[in-house]
Design a protein around this motif. Structure first.
Motif, mmCIF file in Angstrom:
data_model
loop_
_atom_site.group_PDB
_atom_site.id
_atom_site.type_symbol
_atom_site.label_atom_id
_atom_site.label_comp_id
_atom_site.label_asym_id
_atom_site.label_seq_id
_atom_site.Cartn_x
_atom_site.Cartn_y
_atom_site.Cartn_z
ATOM 1 N N GLY A 47 0.825 -1.197 0.000
ATOM 2 C CA GLY A 47 0.000 0.000 0.000
ATOM 3 C C GLY A 47 0.858 1.244 0.000
ATOM 4 N N THR A 48 0.182 2.382 -0.047
ATOM 5 C CA THR A 48 0.827 3.683 -0.049
ATOM 6 C C THR A 48 0.083 4.589 0.923
ATOM 7 N N VAL A 49 0.832 5.353 1.703
ATOM 8 C CA VAL A 49 0.214 6.288 2.643
ATOM 9 C C VAL A 49 -0.455 7.414 1.854
ATOM 10 N N LEU A 50 -1.768 7.593 2.099
ATOM 11 C CA LEU A 50 -2.563 8.595 1.384
ATOM 12 C C LEU A 50 -2.849 9.831 2.230
ATOM 13 N N ALA A 51 -2.919 9.665 3.548
ATOM 14 C CA ALA A 51 -3.146 10.779 4.478
ATOM 15 C C ALA A 51 -2.503 10.397 5.798
ATOM 16 N N LEU A 52 -1.978 11.398 6.502
ATOM 17 C CA LEU A 52 -1.243 11.104 7.724
ATOM 18 C C LEU A 52 -1.286 12.276 8.685
ATOM 19 N N GLU A 53 -1.752 11.994 9.905
ATOM 20 C CA GLU A 53 -1.690 12.936 11.013
ATOM 21 C C GLU A 53 -1.206 12.115 12.200
ATOM 22 N N ARG A 111 -4.521 10.010 12.744
ATOM 23 C CA ARG A 111 -5.180 9.462 11.549
ATOM 24 C C ARG A 111 -4.159 9.004 10.522
ATOM 25 N N MET A 112 -4.435 7.840 9.946
ATOM 26 C CA MET A 112 -3.641 7.361 8.818
ATOM 27 C C MET A 112 -4.590 6.687 7.832
ATOM 28 N N VAL A 113 -4.387 7.006 6.561
ATOM 29 C CA VAL A 113 -5.135 6.375 5.482
ATOM 30 C C VAL A 113 -4.115 5.814 4.513
ATOM 31 N N HIS A 114 -4.310 4.556 4.114
ATOM 32 C CA HIS A 114 -3.412 3.985 3.113
ATOM 33 C C HIS A 114 -4.173 3.074 2.163
ATOM 34 N N SER A 115 -3.610 2.934 0.972
ATOM 35 C CA SER A 115 -4.182 1.994 0.013
ATOM 36 C C SER A 115 -3.825 0.581 0.467
ATOM 37 N N PHE A 116 -4.534 -0.411 -0.082
ATOM 38 C CA PHE A 116 -4.365 -1.804 0.327
ATOM 39 C C PHE A 116 -4.538 -2.680 -0.897
ATOM 40 N N LEU A 117 -3.574 -3.562 -1.129
ATOM 41 C CA LEU A 117 -3.636 -4.466 -2.262
ATOM 42 C C LEU A 117 -3.031 -5.800 -1.875
ATOM 43 N N ILE A 175 -1.720 -11.904 -4.856
ATOM 44 C CA ILE A 175 -2.899 -12.459 -5.504
ATOM 45 C C ILE A 175 -3.243 -11.702 -6.777
ATOM 46 N N HIS A 176 -2.967 -10.405 -6.783
ATOM 47 C CA HIS A 176 -3.356 -9.556 -7.905
ATOM 48 C C HIS A 176 -2.153 -8.780 -8.464
ATOM 49 N N PRO A 177 -1.143 -9.461 -9.009
ATOM 50 C CA PRO A 177 -0.015 -8.713 -9.552
ATOM 51 C C PRO A 177 -0.445 -7.819 -10.715
ATOM 52 N N GLY A 178 0.086 -6.623 -10.747
ATOM 53 C CA GLY A 178 -0.193 -5.710 -11.839
ATOM 54 C C GLY A 178 -1.534 -5.008 -11.779
ATOM 55 N N VAL A 179 -2.246 -5.066 -10.666
ATOM 56 C CA VAL A 179 -3.538 -4.398 -10.553
ATOM 57 C C VAL A 179 -3.316 -2.891 -10.581
ATOM 58 N N GLN A 180 -4.162 -2.198 -11.300
ATOM 59 C CA GLN A 180 -4.040 -0.751 -11.421
ATOM 60 C C GLN A 180 -4.539 -0.050 -10.157
ATOM 61 N N SER A 181 -4.101 1.186 -9.926
ATOM 62 C CA SER A 181 -4.385 1.916 -8.691
ATOM 63 C C SER A 181 -5.875 2.107 -8.425
ATOM 64 N N GLU A 182 -6.710 2.203 -9.470
ATOM 65 C CA GLU A 182 -8.134 2.411 -9.228
ATOM 66 C C GLU A 182 -8.797 1.174 -8.623
ATOM 67 N N GLU A 183 -8.102 0.032 -8.588
ATOM 68 C CA GLU A 183 -8.642 -1.187 -8.012
ATOM 69 C C GLU A 183 -8.194 -1.392 -6.570
ATOM 70 N N LEU A 184 -7.409 -0.496 -6.037
ATOM 71 C CA LEU A 184 -6.957 -0.609 -4.659
ATOM 72 C C LEU A 184 -8.095 -0.316 -3.699
ATOM 73 N N SER A 185 -8.093 -1.007 -2.568
ATOM 74 C CA SER A 185 -9.029 -0.646 -1.504
ATOM 75 C C SER A 185 -8.318 0.328 -0.567
ATOM 76 N N ARG A 186 -9.019 0.773 0.464
ATOM 77 C CA ARG A 186 -8.481 1.798 1.363
ATOM 78 C C ARG A 186 -8.668 1.369 2.811
ATOM 79 N N VAL A 187 -7.655 1.638 3.619
ATOM 80 C CA VAL A 187 -7.698 1.369 5.059
ATOM 81 C C VAL A 187 -7.503 2.699 5.785
#
Length: 134
Positions: free
Chosen positions: A62-68, A72-78, A82-94
């Motif tokens: 994942g990648t850190v999307l917001a941080l305080e 608070r922390m928001v990051h992408s999740f992949l 299981i899903h090599p090469g998945v594009q960023s629009e398919e990432l979920s968020r934590v």
């Protein structure tokens, strides 16, 4: 495209300081004591990398999307393995929200923004944590 019907949400009351809870969420040494997949890297900067599993073959990334810090922390999740090469629009968020309260910390955890074309992810998440709902 995000599927809003797929969402996991948990509210916890933890009798500890915000700093202790923050460390339990972000420190690889601590996370690896309780999470099923070892946390290898947690770069706590905007755009920083998050890697679970093994550095040479991550299971979750994942990648850190917001941080305080301590709040608070928001990051992408992949599920990388299981899903090599998945594009960023398919990432979920934590998202982790920490709020200091009289008896410690209220932790609000949300995992959402699952892509409509991610049918493999939900059975895996639901098997590992029964409170994920579809």
């Amino acid at each position: 495209m995000s599927n809003e019907a797929l969402r996991y949400e948990e509210n916890l009351h933890i009798e500890a300081s915000a700093d202790s809870v923050w460390q339990a969420i972000t420190s690889p040494a601590i996370v690896s004591q309780y999470f099923i997949v070892p946390l290898v890297q947690m770069d706590l900067t905007m755009g920083g990398d998050i890697i679970y599993g093994a550095r040479e073959k991550p299971l979750i990334s994942g990648t850190v999307l917001a941080l305080e810090s301590n709040t608070r922390m928001v990051h992408s999740f992949l599920f990388t393995a299981i899903h090599p090469g998945v594009q960023s629009e398919e990432l979920s968020r934590v998202t982790y929200y920490l709020q200091e309260i009289d008896e410690g910390v209220a932790l609000h955890f949300v995992h959402d923004h699952f892509g409509d074309d991610r049918p493999l992810m939900m059975p895996l998440l639901m098997a590992s944590q029964p409170s994920y709902r579809a």
